[in-house]
Design a protein around this motif. Structure first.
Motif, PDB file in Angstrom:
ATOM      1  N   VAL A 171       0.816  -1.232   0.000  1.00 32.68           N
ATOM      2  CA  VAL A 171       0.000   0.000   0.000  1.00 32.68           C
ATOM      3  C   VAL A 171       0.845   1.275   0.000  1.00 32.68           C
ATOM      4  CG1 VAL A 171      -2.029  -1.028   1.064  1.00 32.68           C
ATOM      5  CG2 VAL A 171      -0.245  -0.073   2.537  1.00 32.68           C
ATOM      6  N   HIS A 172       2.151   1.111  -0.216  1.00 37.96           N
ATOM      7  CA  HIS A 172       2.998   2.308  -0.280  1.00 37.96           C
ATOM      8  C   HIS A 172       4.031   2.135  -1.400  1.00 37.96           C
ATOM      9  CE1 HIS A 172       5.346   5.588   2.123  1.00 37.96           C
ATOM     10  NE2 HIS A 172       5.349   5.808   0.824  1.00 37.96           N
ATOM     11  N   THR A 173       3.630   2.522  -2.611  1.00 38.25           N
ATOM     12  CA  THR A 173       4.543   2.427  -3.755  1.00 38.25           C
ATOM     13  C   THR A 173       4.485   3.727  -4.553  1.00 38.25           C
ATOM     14  OG1 THR A 173       2.855   1.521  -5.268  1.00 38.25           O
ATOM     15  CG2 THR A 173       4.097  -0.063  -3.948  1.00 38.25           C
ATOM     16  N   HIS A 174       5.545   3.966  -5.303  1.00 31.92           N
ATOM     17  CA  HIS A 174       5.596   5.142  -6.192  1.00 31.92           C
ATOM     18  C   HIS A 174       6.066   4.694  -7.568  1.00 31.92           C
ATOM     19  CE1 HIS A 174       5.129   7.885  -2.763  1.00 31.92           C
ATOM     20  NE2 HIS A 174       5.988   7.125  -2.120  1.00 31.92           N
ATOM     21  N   ILE A 175       5.197   3.983  -8.271  1.00 33.29           N
ATOM     22  CA  ILE A 175       5.515   3.557  -9.634  1.00 33.29           C
ATOM     23  C   ILE A 175       5.359   4.773 -10.553  1.00 33.29           C
ATOM     24  CG2 ILE A 175       4.732   2.085 -11.541  1.00 33.29           C
ATOM     25  CD1 ILE A 175       3.798   0.059  -9.350  1.00 33.29           C
ATOM     26  N   VAL A 179       3.122   6.686   7.824  1.00 37.01           N
ATOM     27  CA  VAL A 179       3.866   5.835   6.891  1.00 37.01           C
ATOM     28  C   VAL A 179       5.316   5.678   7.342  1.00 37.01           C
ATOM     29  CG1 VAL A 179       2.401   6.475   4.927  1.00 37.01           C
ATOM     30  CG2 VAL A 179       4.512   7.751   5.340  1.00 37.01           C
ATOM     31  N   HIS A 180       5.917   4.690   6.861  1.00 36.52           N
ATOM     32  CA  HIS A 180       7.337   4.351   7.053  1.00 36.52           C
ATOM     33  C   HIS A 180       7.990   4.832   8.349  1.00 36.52           C
ATOM     34  CE1 HIS A 180       7.969   8.350   5.387  1.00 36.52           C
ATOM     35  NE2 HIS A 180       7.880   7.985   4.126  1.00 36.52           N
ATOM     36  N   CYS A 181       7.497   4.335   9.494  1.00 34.33           N
ATOM     37  CA  CYS A 181       8.198   4.583  10.772  1.00 34.33           C
ATOM     38  C   CYS A 181       9.577   3.948  10.637  1.00 34.33           C
ATOM     39  CB  CYS A 181       7.515   3.898  11.938  1.00 34.33           C
ATOM     40  SG  CYS A 181       5.932   4.551  12.348  1.00 34.33           S
ATOM     41  N   THR A 240       6.885  -1.099   1.116  1.00 35.78           N
ATOM     42  CA  THR A 240       8.209  -0.847   0.526  1.00 35.78           C
ATOM     43  C   THR A 240       8.563   0.624   0.289  1.00 35.78           C
ATOM     44  OG1 THR A 240       7.378  -0.927  -1.737  1.00 35.78           O
ATOM     45  CG2 THR A 240       8.144  -3.013  -0.758  1.00 35.78           C
ATOM     46  N   ASP A 241       7.571   1.482   0.009  1.00 36.94           N
ATOM     47  CA  ASP A 241       7.873   2.841  -0.462  1.00 36.94           C
ATOM     48  C   ASP A 241       8.694   2.762  -1.760  1.00 36.94           C
ATOM     49  OD1 ASP A 241       7.830   5.572  -0.493  1.00 36.94           O
ATOM     50  OD2 ASP A 241       9.160   5.866   1.218  1.00 36.94           O
ATOM     51  N   HIS A 242       8.362   1.792  -2.590  1.00 33.46           N
ATOM     52  CA  HIS A 242       9.098   1.492  -3.826  1.00 33.46           C
ATOM     53  C   HIS A 242       9.263   2.705  -4.734  1.00 33.46           C
ATOM     54  CE1 HIS A 242      10.056  -1.077  -7.378  1.00 33.46           C
ATOM     55  NE2 HIS A 242       9.356  -0.189  -8.055  1.00 33.46           N
ATOM     56  N   ILE A 292      -5.957   9.923   1.917  1.00 34.22           N
ATOM     57  CA  ILE A 292      -5.195  11.071   1.421  1.00 34.22           C
ATOM     58  C   ILE A 292      -3.831  11.072   2.085  1.00 34.22           C
ATOM     59  CG2 ILE A 292      -7.223  12.482   0.936  1.00 34.22           C
ATOM     60  CD1 ILE A 292      -6.652  13.973   3.590  1.00 34.22           C
ATOM     61  N   LYS A 293      -2.875  11.787   1.485  1.00 38.41           N
ATOM     62  CA  LYS A 293      -1.547  11.843   2.093  1.00 38.41           C
ATOM     63  C   LYS A 293      -1.064  13.275   2.208  1.00 38.41           C
ATOM     64  CE  LYS A 293       3.080   9.899   1.963  1.00 38.41           C
ATOM     65  NZ  LYS A 293       4.096   9.280   1.083  1.00 38.41           N
ATOM     66  N   LEU A 294      -0.458  13.542   3.364  1.00 39.68           N
ATOM     67  CA  LEU A 294       0.125  14.851   3.633  1.00 39.68           C
ATOM     68  C   LEU A 294       1.563  14.663   4.101  1.00 39.68           C
ATOM     69  CD1 LEU A 294      -2.863  16.371   5.632  1.00 39.68           C
ATOM     70  CD2 LEU A 294      -2.142  17.073   3.349  1.00 39.68           C
TER      71      LEU A 294
END
Ligand SMILES: [Zn+2]
Length: 483
Positions: free
Chosen positions: A60-64, A240-242, A320-322, A153-155
């Motif tokens: 649930v955390h990717t940046h394709i 996200v990503h602690c 992953t924060d890919h 949403i993301k901030l």
């Protein structure tokens, strides 16, 4: 539509581990039965003896195909989702970016167009940068976004001036956001990062190896705690990503207080469990530029502090924060201030996390897990991400009626991770040379075999946009969570 029977595997769900057959009829799972109980004449049979059968992994955390306005990743949705399929990931929830002046609908439609070649299913979160200052209009726009199938949403508390949201903007957004949406936060105090960076620059320390020092752990902890304090009643946040144990222990403290009608959830990424700050002193520090940076562990080369917080269900999701930036971009200038941040990871998530969690059966590594470590792994890679982002039970479990998103994992081989065997475009992996236990044998997305025995059978455009249902806090909190 075709039928598939996966025979004799160990089928893993968050609550059980059983020897069973998985019956797939068309795009859905028809049932989980005792081995050999059902025979279909027209079915393709896959023998999974000695293998685990997991629900498809949901990252649930990717940046394709990310374009930040400053940097662009080198992949696209074809490359990114192919690499995901090889790693057993059958759904990603990526981001649509609202650039200044754009409506949510414009931002979403633009992103959906880019997503079209996907081999696997996808959902989207919205990066909000331009919410109306009028409270009524802001609430209306956010509710409309939820109704378009984007309930999250993301901030950002950092990255001035592009994505940065100050406290007033964060409060305004949270007040306007309906209670059945989830607000995701990248937590790093921007002033602390700017100050640490300024001090390094004054000493001439701008090389990649100083990246970790430029974004100290206190910046993350401060911002994460602040977000929890800013949450209005009945509003819900996802951090996200602690990356550091300092942050995670502070968050555990807040969970223990039990005083909130709001709720909050924590994610970490596999790199923060298995890669540490020593990588900045190695021969390729540029391979490890990401925000937040890698941290110092208290013992050995695994962050047992963070892992134990999965065991106690303080952390809910493993992702992953890919970001697949090319090596050329990473190496353009030995200056952490201008190097694109982010690591590729979709293809290695399951093998690395399987290795880490299954190792907890060995007594010398034992971290406290409330349930079986592999059942717990399915919780944090599949069920919890699906619940939090409105995809459950369509996705995230193996059960009759769910989408036939399945991974067959062979735990026997020991595999050394090498870039030459991966399918990303960047040309490096931060996990080069690490040994993992097992490999993905088969990946199935909605009844279609994408990968089997190393061969690829995906079809461009098979992936669909899966609308997220509105957020339900009661269903998202694991019944077994101890706080
Ligand atoms: Zn990210």
């Amino acid at each position: 539509m075709s039928r598939i029977i996966i025979r004799n595997g160990q089928v893993i769900s968050p609550w059980q581990k059983i020897q069973a057959d998985v019956l797939i009829d068309g795009e859905t799972i028809a049932g989980i039965t005792a081995p050999g109980a059902v025979t279909w004449d027209d079915a393709r049979e896959i023998d999974a003896t000695g293998c685990y059968v997991f629900p498809g992994v949901i990252d649930v955390h990717t940046h394709i195909q990310l374009d930040t306005g400053v940097y662009k990743t080198d992949d696209n949705w074809e490359i990114g989702t192919k690499s995901a399929a090889y790693g057993g990931v059958t759904t990603v929830v990526d981001f649509a970016t609202q650039f200044k002046g754009q409506t949510f609908e414009q931002a979403l439609n633009h992103r959906l167009e880019e997503c079209k070649p996907a081999y696997i299913d996808y959902g989207l979160h919205m990066m909000v940068t331009d919410l109306s200052r009028d409270p009524a209009k802001a609430a209306q726009d956010l509710a409309a976004l939820r109704d378009m199938g984007v309930p999250s949403i993301k901030l950002y508390t950092t990255y001035k001036p592009n994505y940065y949201a100050d406290d007033a903007t964060i409060l305004h957004t949270l007040r306007a956001m309906p209670s059945d949406m989830l607000a995701m936060f990248h937590c790093e105090n921007d002033d602390i990062v700017a100050d640490a960076t300024r001090r390094l620059v004054e000493e001439g320390k701008i090389g990649w190896r100083y990246h970790g020092e430029s974004r100290p752990a206190i910046a993350e902890k401060e911002a994460a705690v602040r977000i929890i304090n800013l949450l209005p009643p009945e509003k819900h946040a996802y951090i996200v990503h602690c990356s550091s144990q300092q942050t995670a222990f502070a968050l555990e403290h807040y969970l223990r207080l039990h005083i909130f009608s709001s709720s909050f959830y924590f994610e970490t990424c596999i790199q923060y469990l298995v890669l540490d700050v020593q990588n900045y002193e190695g021969s390729h520090p540029e391979h490890f530029i990401l925000q937040p940076p890698l941290r110092e562990f208290r013992k050995e080369r695994i962050n047992y502090d963070l892992l134990s917080l999965y065991g106690k269900r303080v952390i809910s999701v493993l992702s992953t924060d890919h970001c697949d930036y090319s090596l050329a971009k990473k190496q353009a200038k030995n200056d952490f201030r201008v190097t694109a941040g982010g690591l590729p990871g979709l293809e290695t998530l399951l093998p690395l996390s399987y290795t880490l969690f299954s190792d907890q059966y060995e007594e010398e590594h034992l971290v406290y897990f409330e349930s079986d470590p592999l059942m717990h792994l399915v919780e944090v890679l599949c069920a919890n991400p699906a619940k939090l982002f409105g995809l459950y039970p369509k996705k995230g479990i193996l059960a009759a009626g769910s989408d036939a998103d399945v991974v067959i994992y062979d735990p026997a081989p020991q595999v050394v991770i090498k870039q030459e065997n991966l399918h990303t475009i960047g040309g490096y992996t931060p996990y080069e040379g690490m040994t993992v236990q097992g490999k993905v044998r088969t990946t199935i997305s909605r009844g279609r075999i994408l990968v089997h025995e190393g061969k690829f059978f995906g079809e461009q455009g098979h992936g669909q946009f899966i609308k997220g249902a509105p957020f339900k806090p009661s269903e998202s909190r694991s019944e077994k969570r101890i706080y």
